[in-house]
Scaffold this active site. Structure first.
Site, short mmCIF file in Angstrom:
data_model
loop_
_atom_site.label_atom_id
_atom_site.label_comp_id
_atom_site.label_asym_id
_atom_site.label_seq_id
_atom_site.Cartn_x
_atom_site.Cartn_y
_atom_site.Cartn_z
N LYS A 16 0.82 -1.22 0.00
CA LYS A 16 0.00 0.00 0.00
C LYS A 16 0.86 1.27 0.00
CE LYS A 16 -2.49 -0.86 3.70
NZ LYS A 16 -1.93 -2.15 4.17
N ARG A 90 -9.65 0.48 10.44
CA ARG A 90 -9.16 -0.89 10.55
C ARG A 90 -10.23 -1.83 11.07
NH1 ARG A 90 -3.41 -1.64 10.57
NH2 ARG A 90 -2.38 0.33 10.97
N ARG A 129 13.16 -9.76 4.03
CA ARG A 129 13.79 -8.44 4.18
C ARG A 129 14.96 -8.48 5.14
NH1 ARG A 129 9.17 -3.95 4.01
NH2 ARG A 129 8.85 -4.47 6.19
N ARG A 161 14.70 -7.67 11.05
CA ARG A 161 14.04 -6.98 12.15
C ARG A 161 12.97 -7.89 12.77
NH1 ARG A 161 11.44 -1.75 10.01
NH2 ARG A 161 10.31 -3.43 9.00
N ARG A 172 0.28 -10.30 12.84
CA ARG A 172 -0.34 -9.11 12.23
C ARG A 172 -1.37 -9.52 11.19
NH1 ARG A 172 4.57 -6.08 10.00
NH2 ARG A 172 3.11 -4.44 9.40
#
Ligand SMILES: [Zn+2]
Length: 222
Positions: A16, A90, A129, A161, A172
């Protein structure tokens, strides 16, 4: 020409943020990313700012009422000619509040843009990542460093991370499925929803979104 009042929804990692940049440029929209907005707001010397800072300092959660108040304030300040909301609403409760607040101001949503991608695609994307401490970002498959585990720019070690660990991402995603997905059905029922395939390349997704928004603008002008 009436304003484009848009909402972006989609799971974390669907792209997004990347898509938003091109979109706000072309259509001259205020980009209202709730995360950034709340971080900025709590530092502000205002009643609302102090209230938010206090809640966060005490380890509490900022409730829908307050988030909605911040969003509406920003829409009024910057979004008169149109906005793109990212990260809000949300939940269906937040969606109700937003709808009521827009209605009071004689405005309504133009469209809801949903970027979809299955959990396994998202996890693969985010879990690959790697970053160095100076914030240079790599991806083990799509954008690997020349030497594994070492930053090309400064030679610093690359780490994953906590946010990018598969178990954190899954959490999430679970929250997204539980809390945000009911919004998809709601906006579909209201005829506002447009779906985009987040498994495609960012360029393809971007083209598709821009074509859709151009059509919305034309329909709106008729
Ligand atoms: Zn680096």
């Amino acid at each position: 020409m009436s304003a484009l009042n848009l909402i972006f929804i989609g799971p974390p990692g669907a792209g997004k943020g990347t898509q938003a940049e091109a979109l706000v440029d072309e259509f001259d929209l205020a980009y209202l990313a709730t995360g950034d907005m709340m971080r900025a707001k709590r530092k502000e010397d205002s009643d609302l700012g102090r209230k938010i800072a206090k809640i966060i300092a005490e380890g509490g959660l900022v409730d829908d009422e307050i988030v909605c108040a911040v969003v509406i304030e920003r829409i009024e300040a910057e979004g008169a000619d149109g906005f793109l909301l990212d990260g809000f609403p949300r939940t269906t409760g937040q969606a109700d509040k937003l709808q009521a607040a827009l209605q009071e101001r004689g405005r309504s949503l133009t469209a809801v843009l949903l970027i979809e991608a299955p959990d396994d695609v998202i996890i693969k994307r985010l879990a690959g990542r790697r970053v160095c401490e100076d914030g240079h970002v790599y991806h083990v498959e799509n954008n690997p460093p020349q030497q594994e585990g070492v930053c090309d720019v400064d030679g610093k070690p690359l780490i994953q991370r906590d946010d990018d660990k598969p178990e954190t991402i899954q959490k999430r995603l679970d929250t997204y499925h539980d809390q945000t997905e009911p919004l998809v059905q709601r906006y579909e029922d209201e005829g506002l929803l447009h779906r985009f395939d987040g498994t495609r390349s960012p360029d393809e997704v971007g083209d598709h979104i821009r074509r859709t928004v151009r059509t919305l603008r034309r329909e709106d002008d008729l």
